[in-house]
Write a protein that holds these residues in place. Sequence first.
Motif, PDB file in Angstrom:
ATOM      1  N   ASP A  86      -3.479  30.338  -7.578  1.00 22.35           N
ATOM      2  CA  ASP A  86      -2.319  29.666  -7.005  1.00 22.35           C
ATOM      3  C   ASP A  86      -2.798  28.841  -5.810  1.00 22.35           C
ATOM      4  OD1 ASP A  86      -0.095  29.061  -5.357  1.00 22.35           O
ATOM      5  OD2 ASP A  86       1.004  30.818  -6.064  1.00 22.35           O
ATOM      6  N   GLU A  87      -2.680  27.526  -5.894  1.00 15.63           N
ATOM      7  CA  GLU A  87      -3.198  26.644  -4.841  1.00 15.63           C
ATOM      8  C   GLU A  87      -2.640  26.996  -3.471  1.00 15.63           C
ATOM      9  OE1 GLU A  87      -2.778  22.503  -5.722  1.00 15.63           O
ATOM     10  OE2 GLU A  87      -3.680  22.727  -7.700  1.00 15.63           O
ATOM     11  N   TYR A  88      -1.366  27.341  -3.401  1.00 15.92           N
ATOM     12  CA  TYR A  88      -0.759  27.654  -2.116  1.00 15.92           C
ATOM     13  C   TYR A  88      -1.363  28.930  -1.529  1.00 15.92           C
ATOM     14  CZ  TYR A  88       2.633  28.788   1.468  1.00 15.92           C
ATOM     15  OH  TYR A  88       3.220  29.111   2.659  1.00 15.92           O
ATOM     16  N   GLN A  89      -1.540  29.948  -2.372  1.00 16.14           N
ATOM     17  CA  GLN A  89      -2.132  31.195  -1.891  1.00 16.14           C
ATOM     18  C   GLN A  89      -3.568  30.981  -1.423  1.00 16.14           C
ATOM     19  OE1 GLN A  89      -0.605  33.994  -1.342  1.00 16.14           O
ATOM     20  NE2 GLN A  89       1.316  33.446  -2.292  1.00 16.14           N
ATOM     21  N   VAL A  90      -4.321  30.180  -2.165  1.00 14.04           N
ATOM     22  CA  VAL A  90      -5.707  29.885  -1.789  1.00 14.04           C
ATOM     23  C   VAL A  90      -5.732  29.130  -0.457  1.00 14.04           C
ATOM     24  CG1 VAL A  90      -7.775  28.593  -2.458  1.00 14.04           C
ATOM     25  CG2 VAL A  90      -6.542  29.938  -4.165  1.00 14.04           C
TER      26      VAL A  90
END
Length: 133
Positions: A86-90
């Motif tokens: 998940d780009e946001y989590q990363v």
Amino acid sequence: MTDKIFHCRATGLTLPAFSAAGDAAAGRVLSRGETFTVSPETYELTKDRLGSSFLDLTPQEQVQKWGSQRFGTGPAPEDMVIGEDDEYQVFKAAFAKLEYSRKISDPAARKLAVQKVWRDHGEVLRHLNEDYR
């Protein structure tokens, strides 16, 4: 059926939910790496109009249906990081490392730590203001 344990292999897998009154409610959206337990009641909610549950799909059937394996049986492997797809989590994880490194009091150690974060996560952090570099 007793409770069954699964793990999410792709962020976005959603378990359905209904209110106590039987009305549709917001489901639970899972992140890659999360382990989740499915009760017999939740399992019933996953069944389609023909009585089939997506939770019965084998890994090969998941790939055939969705193009990738979305879940697996049992707990998540220890090396699977929650939300790593998940780009946001990363981004949040990389930004937290950057903020932590910027708080180091020793200027030389701070500089090395910030450089390491940028070296390891620069692609994710590339849109940050120049003040964070």
